[in-house]
Design a protein around this motif. Structure first.
Motif, mmCIF file in Angstrom:
data_model
loop_
_atom_site.group_PDB
_atom_site.id
_atom_site.type_symbol
_atom_site.label_atom_id
_atom_site.label_comp_id
_atom_site.label_asym_id
_atom_site.label_seq_id
_atom_site.Cartn_x
_atom_site.Cartn_y
_atom_site.Cartn_z
ATOM 1 N N TRP A 185 27.344 14.987 20.086
ATOM 2 C CA TRP A 185 26.360 15.678 19.257
ATOM 3 C C TRP A 185 24.956 15.229 19.646
ATOM 4 O O TRP A 185 24.768 14.123 20.160
ATOM 5 C CB TRP A 185 26.582 15.370 17.773
ATOM 6 C CG TRP A 185 27.917 15.796 17.263
ATOM 7 C CD1 TRP A 185 28.229 16.980 16.669
ATOM 8 C CD2 TRP A 185 29.143 15.043 17.301
ATOM 9 N NE1 TRP A 185 29.562 17.022 16.339
ATOM 10 C CE2 TRP A 185 30.149 15.839 16.713
ATOM 11 C CE3 TRP A 185 29.482 13.776 17.771
ATOM 12 C CZ2 TRP A 185 31.465 15.411 16.598
ATOM 13 C CZ3 TRP A 185 30.801 13.343 17.665
ATOM 14 C CH2 TRP A 185 31.773 14.159 17.076
ATOM 15 N N GLU A 186 23.990 16.075 19.332
ATOM 16 C CA GLU A 186 22.611 15.700 19.647
ATOM 17 C C GLU A 186 22.031 14.721 18.642
ATOM 18 O O GLU A 186 21.041 14.035 18.910
ATOM 19 C CB GLU A 186 21.721 16.949 19.717
ATOM 20 C CG GLU A 186 21.561 17.718 18.413
ATOM 21 C CD GLU A 186 22.654 18.763 18.190
ATOM 22 O OE1 GLU A 186 22.462 19.656 17.329
ATOM 23 O OE2 GLU A 186 23.706 18.681 18.866
ATOM 24 N N SER A 187 22.643 14.638 17.449
ATOM 25 C CA SER A 187 22.171 13.708 16.417
ATOM 26 C C SER A 187 23.307 13.421 15.447
ATOM 27 O O SER A 187 24.293 14.166 15.382
ATOM 28 C CB SER A 187 20.984 14.307 15.653
ATOM 29 O OG SER A 187 21.406 15.434 14.896
ATOM 30 N N ARG A 188 23.153 12.362 14.687
ATOM 31 C CA ARG A 188 24.151 12.077 13.643
ATOM 32 C C ARG A 188 24.067 13.117 12.531
ATOM 33 O O ARG A 188 25.081 13.422 11.890
ATOM 34 C CB ARG A 188 23.949 10.659 13.095
ATOM 35 C CG ARG A 188 24.455 9.574 14.034
ATOM 36 C CD ARG A 188 24.634 8.245 13.316
ATOM 37 N NE ARG A 188 25.376 7.295 14.135
ATOM 38 C CZ ARG A 188 24.838 6.259 14.774
ATOM 39 N NH1 ARG A 188 23.536 6.035 14.664
ATOM 40 N NH2 ARG A 188 25.593 5.449 15.503
ATOM 41 N N GLU A 189 22.889 13.668 12.296
ATOM 42 C CA GLU A 189 22.751 14.720 11.291
ATOM 43 C C GLU A 189 23.586 15.942 11.680
ATOM 44 O O GLU A 189 24.215 16.568 10.817
ATOM 45 C CB GLU A 189 21.281 15.107 11.125
ATOM 46 C CG GLU A 189 20.426 14.070 10.415
ATOM 47 C CD GLU A 189 20.081 12.871 11.294
ATOM 48 O OE1 GLU A 189 19.635 11.846 10.737
ATOM 49 O OE2 GLU A 189 20.264 12.954 12.540
ATOM 50 N N GLU A 193 25.345 5.802 19.895
ATOM 51 C CA GLU A 193 24.311 6.446 20.692
ATOM 52 C C GLU A 193 24.442 6.049 22.156
ATOM 53 O O GLU A 193 24.670 4.887 22.480
ATOM 54 C CB GLU A 193 22.930 6.068 20.168
ATOM 55 C CG GLU A 193 21.805 6.849 20.805
ATOM 56 C CD GLU A 193 20.472 6.620 20.121
ATOM 57 O OE1 GLU A 193 19.497 7.320 20.470
ATOM 58 O OE2 GLU A 193 20.409 5.745 19.237
ATOM 59 N N GLU A 198 22.228 10.958 23.144
ATOM 60 C CA GLU A 198 23.281 11.705 22.453
ATOM 61 C C GLU A 198 24.139 10.733 21.645
ATOM 62 O O GLU A 198 24.075 9.514 21.814
ATOM 63 C CB GLU A 198 24.162 12.442 23.460
ATOM 64 C CG GLU A 198 23.501 13.615 24.138
ATOM 65 C CD GLU A 198 24.494 14.332 25.034
ATOM 66 O OE1 GLU A 198 24.703 15.529 24.821
ATOM 67 O OE2 GLU A 198 25.057 13.690 25.944
#
Length: 276
Positions: free
Chosen positions: A147-151, A181, A186
């Motif tokens: 994913w690009e972020s944890r959000e 991370e 990523e």
């Protein structure tokens, strides 16, 4: 093999209580279940082999490898007479370790262990290649792992039915522990999906032989809506270990320590308060 097995110290004071975590769920995600236990116990949780950077699924040919790691960790810490708490994979590893080294444990809390019916285990033993066609194996291998972020990871997990009973706090604990991370910025799964699939492909064969060998006081916990510890296995366990305490928790599934963390913690606390 690592010289030193990694672990998390959740703190607390009192007798040592160790938590062995499930397949694909790192121990840091169980904060809401484990923190209440620090009121009376010093709580630790090992990080199973899949969380070690560089570990390979081919290292495991049987779930006893995880039990052997657990024994080596206890010896590393110089422990004996520990309260052994395990969930799912962790419950099976704790069971195997207690049978192999009974001196290491005083009590066992086995939550939703993977005790498949004997006929299912026999079928998988006679057809070792069948595990590759297990839908859980296929599902694990196809699991999104970047994913690009944890959000973004949280938003995706929030829509999944498997997490629908997790509170937002519990789901964030899972996301924060289950992703790491990379140098590129990523976020990837800390517990590789190839390892998760490896466990699904070779269910633990020796559980029914191991259970009658247990002499420790044992609390057994099942989720009423479990898709892992089926009613026939639950009944068979009670027959094989009649002196254990058996509790079934309603309105929850296999991941009850994340769906109902405070309730499960209270069950553990009450049991140990009466037995210690």
């Amino acid at each position: 093999m690592r010289d030193s097995i990694p672990y998390i110290d959740f703190g607390g004071e009192g007798p040592i209580l160790h938590f062995a975590h499930p397949n694909a769920y790192p121990p840091a995600g169980f904060r809401q279940f484990l923190e209440p236990l620090t009121e009376r116990f010093r709580v630790f949780a090992v990080e199973h082999r899949p969380l070690w950077l560089g570990s390979k699924p081919e290292e495991m040919h049987d779930w006893t490898v995880i039990a052997d790691d657990l024994i080596r960790f206890f010896d590393q810490m110089g422990w004996q007479q520990v309260i052994g708490v395990g969930h799912s994979l962790g419950a099976v590893a704790t069971l195997y370790a207690a049978v192999s080294r009974p001196d290491l444990f005083s009590h066992l809390i086995l939550i939703e262990p993977v005790f498949l019916p004997p006929e299912v285990l026999q079928m998988t033993a006679e057809n070792p290649d069948a595990g590759a066609f297990n839908p859980m194996v296929a599902g694990a291998l196809k699991r999104r792992n970047r994913w690009e972020s944890r959000e973004a990871a949280f938003a995706r997990f929030r829509r999944k039915s498997v997490f629908e009973r997790f509170s937002d706090d519990a789901l964030w604990d899972y996301v924060n522990s289950a992703t790491r991370e990379t140098e590129s910025g990523e976020f990837v799964l800390a517990f590789p999906r190839e390892w998760e699939a490896r466990f699904y492909s070779m269910p633990p064969q020796g559980v029914w032989d191991a259970l009658p060998k247990l002499n420790h006081p044992t609390l057994a916990i099942r989720a009423e809506e479990s898709d892992t510890l089926w009613p026939p296995s639950w009944q068979m366990w009670q027959e094989l270990q009649p002196n254990a305490t058996f509790i079934e928790l309603p309105d929850c599934g296999h991941m009850l320590t994340l769906e109902r963390p405070s309730q499960v913690a209270k069950i553990v606390q009450n049991y140990l308060a009466n037995d210690l």
